[in-house]
Design an enzyme around this catalytic site. Structure first.
Site, PDB file in Angstrom:
ATOM      1  N   CYS A 123      -1.466  70.976  48.567  1.00  0.00           N
ATOM      2  CA  CYS A 123      -1.600  72.240  47.840  1.00  0.00           C
ATOM      3  C   CYS A 123      -0.241  73.044  47.701  1.00  0.00           C
ATOM      4  O   CYS A 123       0.059  73.999  47.026  1.00  0.00           O
ATOM      5  CB  CYS A 123      -2.446  73.201  48.588  1.00  0.00           C
ATOM      6  SG  CYS A 123      -4.312  72.375  48.654  1.00  0.00           S
ATOM      7  N   HIS A 266      -1.684  80.506  47.127  1.00  0.00           N
ATOM      8  CA  HIS A 266      -2.521  79.473  46.994  1.00  0.00           C
ATOM      9  C   HIS A 266      -3.853  79.913  47.167  1.00  0.00           C
ATOM     10  O   HIS A 266      -4.295  80.673  48.190  1.00  0.00           O
ATOM     11  CB  HIS A 266      -1.996  78.329  48.207  1.00  0.00           C
ATOM     12  CG  HIS A 266      -3.273  77.263  48.090  1.00  0.00           C
ATOM     13  ND1 HIS A 266      -3.708  76.621  47.069  1.00  0.00           N
ATOM     14  CD2 HIS A 266      -4.224  76.625  49.046  1.00  0.00           C
ATOM     15  CE1 HIS A 266      -4.625  75.805  47.411  1.00  0.00           C
ATOM     16  NE2 HIS A 266      -4.847  75.920  48.556  1.00  0.00           N
ATOM     17  N   ASN A 296     -10.384  76.045  44.718  1.00  0.00           N
ATOM     18  CA  ASN A 296      -8.960  75.723  45.027  1.00  0.00           C
ATOM     19  C   ASN A 296      -8.887  74.526  44.370  1.00  0.00           C
ATOM     20  O   ASN A 296      -9.412  73.423  44.334  1.00  0.00           O
ATOM     21  CB  ASN A 296      -9.360  75.199  46.504  1.00  0.00           C
ATOM     22  CG  ASN A 296      -8.310  74.698  47.313  1.00  0.00           C
ATOM     23  OD1 ASN A 296      -7.003  74.378  46.400  1.00  0.00           O
ATOM     24  ND2 ASN A 296      -7.918  74.395  48.543  1.00  0.00           N
TER      25      ASN A 296
HETATM   26  O1  UT7 Z   1      -6.256  73.817  50.506  1.00  0.00           O
HETATM   27  C1  UT7 Z   1      -7.099  73.360  51.430  1.00  0.00           C
HETATM   28  C2  UT7 Z   1      -7.034  74.282  52.486  1.00  0.00           C
HETATM   29  N1  UT7 Z   1      -8.557  74.500  53.177  1.00  0.00           N
HETATM   30  C3  UT7 Z   1      -9.011  75.526  53.517  1.00  0.00           C
HETATM   31  O2  UT7 Z   1      -8.367  76.572  53.461  1.00  0.00           O
HETATM   32  C4  UT7 Z   1     -10.349  75.677  53.918  1.00  0.00           C
HETATM   33  C5  UT7 Z   1     -10.456  76.456  55.063  1.00  0.00           C
HETATM   34  N2  UT7 Z   1     -11.896  76.580  55.672  1.00  0.00           N
HETATM   35  C6  UT7 Z   1     -12.758  77.555  55.270  1.00  0.00           C
HETATM   36  O3  UT7 Z   1     -12.524  77.929  53.760  1.00  0.00           O
HETATM   37  C7  UT7 Z   1     -14.162  77.451  55.711  1.00  0.00           C
HETATM   38  O4  UT7 Z   1     -13.977  77.016  57.241  1.00  0.00           O
HETATM   39  C8  UT7 Z   1     -15.320  76.654  55.154  1.00  0.00           C
HETATM   40  C9  UT7 Z   1     -15.577  77.661  53.827  1.00  0.00           C
HETATM   41  C10 UT7 Z   1     -14.930  75.417  54.725  1.00  0.00           C
HETATM   42  C11 UT7 Z   1     -16.599  76.863  56.027  1.00  0.00           C
HETATM   43  O5  UT7 Z   1     -16.881  78.110  56.426  1.00  0.00           O
HETATM   44  P1  UT7 Z   1     -17.166  78.497  57.764  1.00  0.00           P
HETATM   45  O6  UT7 Z   1     -17.541  79.751  58.017  1.00  0.00           O
HETATM   46  O7  UT7 Z   1     -16.058  77.720  58.764  1.00  0.00           O
HETATM   47  O8  UT7 Z   1     -18.311  77.604  58.041  1.00  0.00           O
HETATM   48  P2  UT7 Z   1     -18.828  76.367  59.208  1.00  0.00           P
HETATM   49  O9  UT7 Z   1     -17.979  75.137  58.902  1.00  0.00           O
HETATM   50  O10 UT7 Z   1     -18.634  76.801  60.549  1.00  0.00           O
HETATM   51  O11 UT7 Z   1     -20.447  76.074  58.827  1.00  0.00           O
HETATM   52  C12 UT7 Z   1     -21.299  77.033  59.062  1.00  0.00           C
HETATM   53  C13 UT7 Z   1     -22.775  76.208  58.804  1.00  0.00           C
HETATM   54  C14 UT7 Z   1     -22.908  75.155  59.277  1.00  0.00           C
HETATM   55  O12 UT7 Z   1     -24.519  75.167  59.542  1.00  0.00           O
HETATM   56  P3  UT7 Z   1     -24.794  75.184  61.019  1.00  0.00           P
HETATM   57  O13 UT7 Z   1     -24.292  74.328  61.858  1.00  0.00           O
HETATM   58  O14 UT7 Z   1     -24.448  76.610  61.581  1.00  0.00           O
HETATM   59  O15 UT7 Z   1     -26.204  75.127  61.071  1.00  0.00           O
HETATM   60  C15 UT7 Z   1     -22.759  74.294  57.868  1.00  0.00           C
HETATM   61  O16 UT7 Z   1     -23.412  73.006  58.102  1.00  0.00           O
HETATM   62  O17 UT7 Z   1     -22.579  76.377  57.192  1.00  0.00           O
HETATM   63  C16 UT7 Z   1     -23.247  75.071  56.722  1.00  0.00           C
HETATM   64  N3  UT7 Z   1     -22.607  74.849  55.803  1.00  0.00           N
HETATM   65  C17 UT7 Z   1     -23.114  75.188  54.434  1.00  0.00           C
HETATM   66  N4  UT7 Z   1     -24.233  75.682  54.013  1.00  0.00           N
HETATM   67  C18 UT7 Z   1     -24.638  75.737  52.896  1.00  0.00           C
HETATM   68  C19 UT7 Z   1     -21.385  74.006  55.296  1.00  0.00           C
HETATM   69  N5  UT7 Z   1     -21.218  73.877  54.227  1.00  0.00           N
HETATM   70  C20 UT7 Z   1     -22.318  74.740  53.666  1.00  0.00           C
HETATM   71  C21 UT7 Z   1     -22.492  74.808  52.206  1.00  0.00           C
HETATM   72  N6  UT7 Z   1     -23.707  75.501  51.847  1.00  0.00           N
HETATM   73  N7  UT7 Z   1     -21.732  74.280  51.011  1.00  0.00           N
END
Ligand code: UT7
Length: 339
Positions: A123, A266, A296
């Site tokens: 990125c 970004h 992204n």
């Molecule tokens: O340029 C690349 C750099 N990348 C980034 O900047 C990404 C940085 N990270 C993030 O933006 C966030 O961590 C995410 C948006 C990817 C995820 O958000 P989060 O608040 O950290 O969620 P999480 O990974 O802790 O997941 C929470 C819940 C989980 O379910 P349980 O375990 O609480 O039951 C996931 O399985 O959300 C679930 N989950 C989803 N649910 C619906 C994960 N992806 C999805 C989805 N739709 N697409």
């Protein structure tokens, strides 16, 4: 003569034009709901993304998008393709290992037998590329350089429920600027920073072989050539890095946060951008967000924001603009310009 010798005079560098290119296929959060177990509410609340563009693998690639963006940027600068003497493309998704995207772009746009190479900073590709290109002009060896950020990252995403934590985030795009030598030596880079931490690669990587899986991630042959991301680890890294990077770049330039007109960041998550806004007291006008429409887009993300600002007249000569990115590698970097 260009690209052959070093000028004894110190020159200025201006961003003379910009352009962008987006695949036609628009994929909304609602469209994703039909492919995987997710919801519009989850995606909007956690990321700010509402839709993204996804390229047609049968018909187009990274080089097609990059060449289109480059052509538009050259026209916007009022130049001809034959005026260009170097092409640099920030990308982590070349259509094939060789030729580089930049070589294809140089040929497609009709720039002739000019220098052309890719920069893989994930990125940060565009930010690393523009810092490099600036100094090649400033050193006197080149006069008109196309710098593009281009990626078709969705080919490494799994659009099933197993890959939902990654697939909902990304989109495909290209955007480019033309850097031109200027007799006004006050124009150009005021400060820059480029960093990496290969030790953090385990939180964001694309495995090509069994050996590429780090010890903390279980080997799964179905995940070969798919992005692996520990979202929370990357989120923490990004929030901390953004603030430190802005502070470091301001310190190197001797400027205060409110003396920079635009922070061109970004776009990886609305919440990450919001934390930087809060930390430095930046209004939405000074830290522009377009992640809602494109997701992204990796190396294209930063120049896509810049092109949007420029086309809407919000970026003007005389202003100061800080480009900022972080990503896989891990990498992070900045580029602060006097326009
Ligand atoms: O340029 C690349 C750099 N990348 C980034 O900047 C990404 C940085 N990270 C993030 O933006 C966030 O961590 C995410 C948006 C990817 C995820 O958000 P989060 O608040 O950290 O969620 P999480 O990974 O802790 O997941 C929470 C819940 C989980 O379910 P349980 O375990 O609480 O039951 C996931 O399985 O959300 C679930 N989950 C989803 N649910 C619906 C994960 N992806 C999805 C989805 N739709 N697409």
């Amino acid at each position: 003569m260009s690209g052959r010798g070093r000028s004894p005079v110190c020159v200025g560098v201006e961003i003379a034009g910009s352009g962008s290119s987006l695949p036609a296929r628009r994929v909304t959060n609602g469209d994703l709901v039909a492919m995987m177990d997710t919801s519009d509410e989850w995606i909007v609340q956690r990321t700010g993304i509402r839709e993204r563009r996804i390229y047609d693998r049968e018909k187009e690639g990274t080089a097609d998008l990059a060449a289109d963006a480059a052509r538009k940027a050259i026209a916007d600068a009022g130049l001809l393709p034959t005026d260009i003497d170097l092409v640099v493309v920030g990308t982590m998704t070349p259509d094939s290992p060789t030729p580089s995207v930049a070589c294809v772009v140089a040929d497609r746009i009709g720039a002739g037998k000019v220098g052309a190479f890719d920069v893989n900073g994930a990125c940060c590709g565009f930010v690393f590329a523009i810092n490099t290109a600036h100094d090649l002009i400033n050193g006197g060896a080149y006069r008109n350089v196309v710098v593009a950020g281009a990626d078709t990252i969705t080919r490494f995403c799994d659009f099933s429920t197993a890959g939902r934590n990654v697939a909902v985030l990304f989109g495909d795009a290209a955007a480019a600027v033309v850097l031109r030598v200027s007799s006004d030596t006050s124009r150009g880079l005021l400060a820059q920073a480029m960093h990496s931490d290969g030790g953090g690669a385990k939180n964001l990587f694309v495995p090509g072989r069994k050996q590429d899986f780090p010890s903390n991630v279980e080997y799964d042959p179905k995940r070969i050539n798919q992005i692996y991301m520990d979202g929370q680890a990357v989120f923490k890294f990004a929030v901390g890095t953004f603030s430190k990077l802005i502070e470091q770049t301001l310190e190197r330039s001797g400027l205060k946060a409110d003396e920079v007109d635009h922070y061109v960041c970004h776009q990886s998550n609305y919440r990450i951008l919001d934390s930087a806004r809060e930390r430095f007291g930046l209004s939405p006008e000074r830290l522009h967000v377009n992640i809602d429409r494109y997701g992204n887009t990796v190396g294209a993300s930063v120049p896509l924001v810049f092109d949007e600002l420029r086309k809407s007249g919000r970026v003007q000569p005389g202003q100061k603009v800080m480009f900022l990115a972080f990503g896989a590698g891990l990498t992070w970097g900045s580029s602060l310009w006097q326009l």
